[in-house]
Enzyme design. Structure first.
Site: not given
Length: 424
Positions: A168-169
């Site tokens: 997840c950025p």
């Protein structure tokens, strides 16, 4: 001085507070996420919740709106920190490949120093049993291990993560076995926070309409911050609300995002599905497994293994030694063959001289002896008259046709004596 594990870590992670906190390589994006949460809440508290403190006269209930917003925001930030700053379930990588899986494949060879040597091969996959059903796991060349079931290698963090869901950025971290629970709670809590801010902002617009007996447009002009917050929360709900719904479905079917996107078209049987209730209990009610990595521990030098694998250089040296022995044996055999060939030629010359002995004068016997002596010495063999069969399976040496031809010419020229020469 001995170094700690986080100081020599081979992954792409970033460590803080002496290895107590571990983040992904894109940890800076976490600052953006923090601003997207904190700034709207500050605007809400200053321009909306503060004006609603005295709207509920009994027990000053208006203060609860402000307190709930602050406390709930802190709760969301704690969940975000638990998601992004902890080990997601990294599998420790090996310092060397598993020895029990070594095998040399002679059909697949590589050229080293101009020679073909066997290539070291590993089985790329192997099967393990999960709930009585065989599941194929893959070998990771980077971590030098067979990945456990549901484990995958994250190309961003450069680690194998157990029960890998996705990277997840927005939190700057992989989502795996040890932080998936906190990730879902963070997303669902952010969804509730958006709904709360949207609802209170809409309520404040209604209060302004009642106090000033105006229309919606006049109330919106009176509190533009409420309008901005409502628009922001509406857009955010499509994101965090959609994630909450999607991951609720994944939990109910005991899937990961990686498995859902990769194996959706394969129609595979989900061997991990235990039923909707048990799947939720597995995610939220089981104890979080301890980390397999002690990032603050000191690095210990690996003890030298008692059983070492033959290196490419050693295999090459042994191969060269075997070939040298073959060459020496073949040279001895070739020399014996040459002596035998010369012996046969000399015997032919002697037989020819005896057969012509009646026609040849006695004083010419010295010439025959000198010719015979020259034959006994044998022709000089030049280095280029030997041709090696290097690279053949037998590894033998062959006598060049030039040598055989030379011997035959000598036999014919010295064995033939003309009548004129006999009378001289």
């Amino acid at each position: 001085m001995a170094k700690r594990v986080h100081e020599v870590w081979k992954g792409s992670n970033k460590f803080f507070l002496g290895g107590r906190l571990i983040f992904g390589p894109d940890a800076r994006s976490l600052l953006v996420t923090l601003m997207l949460i904190i700034i709207p809440v500050i605007i809400f508290c200053v321009f909306v919740a503060r004006h609603l403190r005295h709207e509920f006269s009994s027990y000053n209930a208006g203060y609860a709106i402000l307190v709930v917003a602050i406390v709930f925001t802190i709760y969301v930030l704690v969940l975000l920190l638990l998601t992004s700053s902890r080990d997601p379930g990294i599998v420790p990588r090996n310092s060397h490949p598993p020895e029990e899986e070594f095998r040399y494949d002679s059909s697949v060879s590589m050229e080293v120093g101009g020679r073909q040597t066997p290539s070291l091969q590993f089985p790329r996959t192997r099967e393990v049993m999960v709930n009585g059903i065989p599941v194929r796991v893959k070998y990771c060349d980077t971590c030098m291990l067979y990945r456990p079931p549901r484990c995958s290698h994250c190309s961003i963090c450069n680690n194998c993560v157990e029960r890998f869901d996705h990277h997840c950025p927005w939190v700057g971290q992989c989502i795996g076995l040890r932080n998936y629970r906190f990730f879902f709670c963070f997303v669902s809590s952010a969804t509730l926070l958006c709904i709360y801010v949207f609802a209170i902002s809409a309520f404040y617009i209604k209060v302004l309409m009642d106090d000033h007996h105006g229309t919606v447009w006049k109330a919106m002009k009176e509190s533009p911050a409420s309008v901005i917050l409502m628009a922001y929360c509406f857009i955010s709900l499509w994101f965090v609300g959609g994630l909450t719904g999607f991951h609720s479905y994944l939990i109910s079917t005991n899937q990961t995002t990686y498995e859902n996107f990769r194996y959706r078209a394969d129609n595979r049987i989900n061997v991990y599905d235990r039923g909707c209730i048990n799947n939720f209990l597995e995610v939220f009610c089981t104890k979080v497994k301890p980390s397999k990595n002690d990032f603050r521990a000191f690095v210990q030098e690996e003890a030298q293994r008692s059983t070492t694998l033959p290196t490419t250089r050693e295999a090459e040296a042994e191969d060269i030694g075997d070939r040298r022995m073959k060459v020496e044996d073949d040279m001895d055999i070739g020399g014996d063959l040459l002596k035998i060939s010369q012996r046969h030629n000399i015997e032919d010359i002697e037989a020819d001289i005896r057969s012509r002995g009646s026609d040849v004068p006695h004083h010419n016997s010295s010439e025959a002896d000198s010719a015979l002596g020259s034959d006994r010495r044998g022709p000089a063999v030049q280095p280029d008259t030997w041709h090696s069969s290097w690279g053949r399976s037998s590894g033998s040496w062959e006598i060049a046709t030039e040598v055989v031809g030379t011997n035959s010419n000598v036999t014919e020229s010295r064995g033939h004596v003309t009548p004129k020469e006999a009378h001289l």
